[in-house]
Design a protein around this motif. Structure first.
Motif, PDB file in Angstrom:
ATOM      1  N   ARG A 178     -61.953 -40.613 -71.650  1.00  0.00           N
ATOM      2  CA  ARG A 178     -63.380 -40.414 -71.438  1.00  0.00           C
ATOM      3  C   ARG A 178     -63.846 -41.035 -70.126  1.00  0.00           C
ATOM      4  O   ARG A 178     -65.006 -40.892 -69.745  1.00  0.00           O
ATOM      5  N   LEU A 179     -62.969 -41.710 -69.409  1.00  0.00           N
ATOM      6  CA  LEU A 179     -63.386 -42.437 -68.220  1.00  0.00           C
ATOM      7  C   LEU A 179     -63.478 -41.562 -66.976  1.00  0.00           C
ATOM      8  O   LEU A 179     -64.372 -41.736 -66.153  1.00  0.00           O
ATOM      9  N   PHE A 180     -62.533 -40.627 -66.795  1.00  0.00           N
ATOM     10  CA  PHE A 180     -62.384 -39.941 -65.517  1.00  0.00           C
ATOM     11  C   PHE A 180     -62.696 -38.458 -65.622  1.00  0.00           C
ATOM     12  O   PHE A 180     -62.364 -37.808 -66.612  1.00  0.00           O
ATOM     13  N   ALA A 181     -63.288 -37.934 -64.563  1.00  0.00           N
ATOM     14  CA  ALA A 181     -63.461 -36.488 -64.451  1.00  0.00           C
ATOM     15  C   ALA A 181     -62.169 -35.834 -63.986  1.00  0.00           C
ATOM     16  O   ALA A 181     -61.843 -34.714 -64.388  1.00  0.00           O
ATOM     17  N   SER A 182     -61.413 -36.519 -63.129  1.00  0.00           N
ATOM     18  CA  SER A 182     -60.167 -35.982 -62.598  1.00  0.00           C
ATOM     19  C   SER A 182     -59.087 -35.967 -63.668  1.00  0.00           C
ATOM     20  O   SER A 182     -58.963 -36.901 -64.473  1.00  0.00           O
ATOM     21  N   ALA A 183     -58.262 -34.919 -63.669  1.00  0.00           N
ATOM     22  CA  ALA A 183     -57.153 -34.821 -64.614  1.00  0.00           C
ATOM     23  C   ALA A 183     -56.022 -35.780 -64.261  1.00  0.00           C
ATOM     24  O   ALA A 183     -55.254 -36.195 -65.139  1.00  0.00           O
ATOM     25  N   LYS A 184     -55.903 -36.144 -62.986  1.00  0.00           N
ATOM     26  CA  LYS A 184     -54.840 -37.042 -62.517  1.00  0.00           C
ATOM     27  C   LYS A 184     -55.462 -38.108 -61.617  1.00  0.00           C
ATOM     28  O   LYS A 184     -55.323 -38.074 -60.390  1.00  0.00           O
ATOM     29  N   PHE A 198     -53.616 -40.302 -48.041  1.00  0.00           N
ATOM     30  CA  PHE A 198     -53.049 -40.159 -49.385  1.00  0.00           C
ATOM     31  C   PHE A 198     -53.898 -39.217 -50.220  1.00  0.00           C
ATOM     32  O   PHE A 198     -53.375 -38.304 -50.879  1.00  0.00           O
ATOM     33  N   MET A 199     -55.203 -39.420 -50.204  1.00  0.00           N
ATOM     34  CA  MET A 199     -56.083 -38.585 -51.022  1.00  0.00           C
ATOM     35  C   MET A 199     -56.086 -37.136 -50.532  1.00  0.00           C
ATOM     36  O   MET A 199     -56.194 -36.203 -51.328  1.00  0.00           O
ATOM     37  N   LYS A 200     -55.937 -36.938 -49.234  1.00  0.00           N
ATOM     38  CA  LYS A 200     -55.840 -35.579 -48.703  1.00  0.00           C
ATOM     39  C   LYS A 200     -54.582 -34.899 -49.236  1.00  0.00           C
ATOM     40  O   LYS A 200     -54.601 -33.711 -49.611  1.00  0.00           O
ATOM     41  N   ARG A 201     -53.477 -35.636 -49.300  1.00  0.00           N
ATOM     42  CA  ARG A 201     -52.242 -35.082 -49.826  1.00  0.00           C
ATOM     43  C   ARG A 201     -52.393 -34.707 -51.306  1.00  0.00           C
ATOM     44  O   ARG A 201     -51.926 -33.662 -51.752  1.00  0.00           O
ATOM     45  N   VAL A 202     -53.066 -35.571 -52.067  1.00  0.00           N
ATOM     46  CA  VAL A 202     -53.237 -35.325 -53.502  1.00  0.00           C
ATOM     47  C   VAL A 202     -54.137 -34.106 -53.733  1.00  0.00           C
ATOM     48  O   VAL A 202     -53.811 -33.229 -54.547  1.00  0.00           O
ATOM     49  N   THR A 203     -55.249 -34.052 -53.046  1.00  0.00           N
ATOM     50  CA  THR A 203     -56.203 -32.971 -53.283  1.00  0.00           C
ATOM     51  C   THR A 203     -55.717 -31.627 -52.743  1.00  0.00           C
ATOM     52  O   THR A 203     -56.184 -30.574 -53.165  1.00  0.00           O
ATOM     53  N   ALA A 204     -54.739 -31.659 -51.847  1.00  0.00           N
ATOM     54  CA  ALA A 204     -54.205 -30.416 -51.286  1.00  0.00           C
ATOM     55  C   ALA A 204     -53.248 -29.715 -52.236  1.00  0.00           C
ATOM     56  O   ALA A 204     -52.934 -28.543 -52.071  1.00  0.00           O
ATOM     57  N   ARG A 205     -52.803 -30.417 -53.268  1.00  0.00           N
ATOM     58  CA  ARG A 205     -51.798 -29.840 -54.191  1.00  0.00           C
ATOM     59  C   ARG A 205     -52.484 -29.050 -55.305  1.00  0.00           C
ATOM     60  O   ARG A 205     -53.532 -29.389 -55.756  1.00  0.00           O
ATOM     61  N   ILE A 229     -64.481 -48.687 -49.089  1.00  0.00           N
ATOM     62  CA  ILE A 229     -63.461 -47.848 -48.461  1.00  0.00           C
ATOM     63  C   ILE A 229     -62.907 -46.862 -49.484  1.00  0.00           C
ATOM     64  O   ILE A 229     -62.775 -45.657 -49.216  1.00  0.00           O
ATOM     65  N   TYR A 230     -62.587 -47.361 -50.657  1.00  0.00           N
ATOM     66  CA  TYR A 230     -62.067 -46.493 -51.714  1.00  0.00           C
ATOM     67  C   TYR A 230     -63.104 -45.451 -52.131  1.00  0.00           C
ATOM     68  O   TYR A 230     -62.781 -44.279 -52.321  1.00  0.00           O
ATOM     69  N   ARG A 231     -64.341 -45.875 -52.275  1.00  0.00           N
ATOM     70  CA  ARG A 231     -65.410 -44.946 -52.661  1.00  0.00           C
ATOM     71  C   ARG A 231     -65.540 -43.821 -51.640  1.00  0.00           C
ATOM     72  O   ARG A 231     -65.594 -42.633 -52.003  1.00  0.00           O
ATOM     73  N   ASP A 232     -65.564 -44.176 -50.382  1.00  0.00           N
ATOM     74  CA  ASP A 232     -65.777 -43.183 -49.331  1.00  0.00           C
ATOM     75  C   ASP A 232     -64.586 -42.240 -49.168  1.00  0.00           C
ATOM     76  O   ASP A 232     -64.738 -41.120 -48.670  1.00  0.00           O
ATOM     77  N   ALA A 233     -63.398 -42.686 -49.581  1.00  0.00           N
ATOM     78  CA  ALA A 233     -62.195 -41.854 -49.472  1.00  0.00           C
ATOM     79  C   ALA A 233     -62.010 -40.950 -50.682  1.00  0.00           C
ATOM     80  O   ALA A 233     -61.092 -40.125 -50.698  1.00  0.00           O
ATOM     81  N   GLY A 234     -62.852 -41.102 -51.696  1.00  0.00           N
ATOM     82  CA  GLY A 234     -62.766 -40.233 -52.853  1.00  0.00           C
ATOM     83  C   GLY A 234     -61.777 -40.659 -53.913  1.00  0.00           C
ATOM     84  O   GLY A 234     -61.370 -39.853 -54.758  1.00  0.00           O
ATOM     85  N   VAL A 235     -61.394 -41.945 -53.894  1.00  0.00           N
ATOM     86  CA  VAL A 235     -60.508 -42.464 -54.937  1.00  0.00           C
ATOM     87  C   VAL A 235     -61.248 -42.433 -56.272  1.00  0.00           C
ATOM     88  O   VAL A 235     -62.454 -42.672 -56.342  1.00  0.00           O
TER      89      VAL A 235
END
Length: 265
Positions: free
Chosen positions: A4-10, A258-265, A44-50
């Motif tokens: 119930r915590l996250f919107a993201s599946a991963k 890193f986040m760009k790599r994750v979201t690109a998949r 930094i984490y917030r702005d990067a979309g973590v």
């Protein structure tokens, strides 16, 4: 991730290794300055979309075993509250070493979402000595203080530890036991900080539990693609830091890449 915590599946969860706290051997900064640095890293984490962050007192070496003083609990509570307000998202906490009740108290007071727990089931020998299981005491304590909203993420066969005394109990059996003992998620790691588990460990864990399986060490831009299919979430520390060293500050460029790599998949 079935949570119930996250919107993201991963979800990707960034680590903040807060500065050495008051009273610990390496402390040289005021609590205000330590908090300020942690808040900067949260932004930094917030702005990067973590998707989430976690705070941990990893600079407090050498660690006490199974409990810490009120100066650590109060410091981590203050830092946790400030970090969550800056990040505006899911935030967890760990207090080393195996100070699980203290982490639960800090999480409840600071309105954090989960605690990372060592020694939830069975026992092991860590750098600090023998760590016994804590599930019964911890969950009763959570109930007593009204902190049921705080999830318990349990490390199983955790890093920096010897598991010789449970060598006849597999990772899968340990995962099953942690689910039976009412953990909310499971964390699988490599042998030490910055080293990944093998994919087979994640696969074995998932085959023996219905809980989310989080990989808690060694994730980086090069290997995340290999692990995305076999786990439900990822705690990332060293590879988000300058020069890939957990001792260093968070590097915004590394986080964004890193986040760009994750979201690109």
């Amino acid at each position: 991730m079935k949570s119930r915590l996250f919107a993201s599946a991963k979800p990707i969860i960034g680590m903040i290794h807060v500065g050495a706290l008051p009273g610990t051997p390496a402390n040289h900064l005021s609590l205000g300055k330590i908090t300020e640095i942690a808040v900067q890293e949260a932004k930094i984490y917030r702005d990067a979309g973590v998707d989430g962050i976690a705070i941990e007192n990893m600079h407090d070496v050498p660690y006490l075993r199974g409990g810490v003083g009120p100066e650590i609990v109060s410091s981590m509570t203050i830092i946790g509250q400030a970090v969550k307000q800056a990040f505006c998202g899911v935030t967890g906490i760990q207090i080393l070493a195996a100070a699980n009740r203290e982490a639960m108290a800090a999480a409840h007071a600071a309105a954090l979402d989960w605690v990372r727990v060592e020694g939830f089931v069975f026992a092991h020998v860590a750098d600090e000595g023998f760590i016994n299981s804590c599930a019964a005491e911890l969950l009763r304590y959570r109930k007593q203080i009204g902190a049921e909203k705080v999830q318990v993420w349990a490390d199983i066969k955790k890093k920096h530890s010897s598991h010789a005394i449970t060598a006849d109990i597999s990772l899968g059996e340990t995962a099953h036991a942690a689910e039976f003992m009412r953990a909310d998620a499971l964390i699988v790691t490599g042998p030490v900080t910055g080293r990944p588990p093998v994919p087979a460990d994640a696969e074995e864990t998932k085959a023996h539990t219905h809980l989310p399986v989080i990989l808690g060490s060694g994730m980086n831009e090069a290997n995340i693609g290999q692990f995305l299919p076999v786990a439900d979430g990822f705690i990332v520390g060293s590879s988000f830091k300058k020069a890939g060293d957990w001792n260093n500050p968070v590097d915004s460029r590394k986080v964004k890449a890193f986040m760009k790599r994750v979201t690109a998949r």
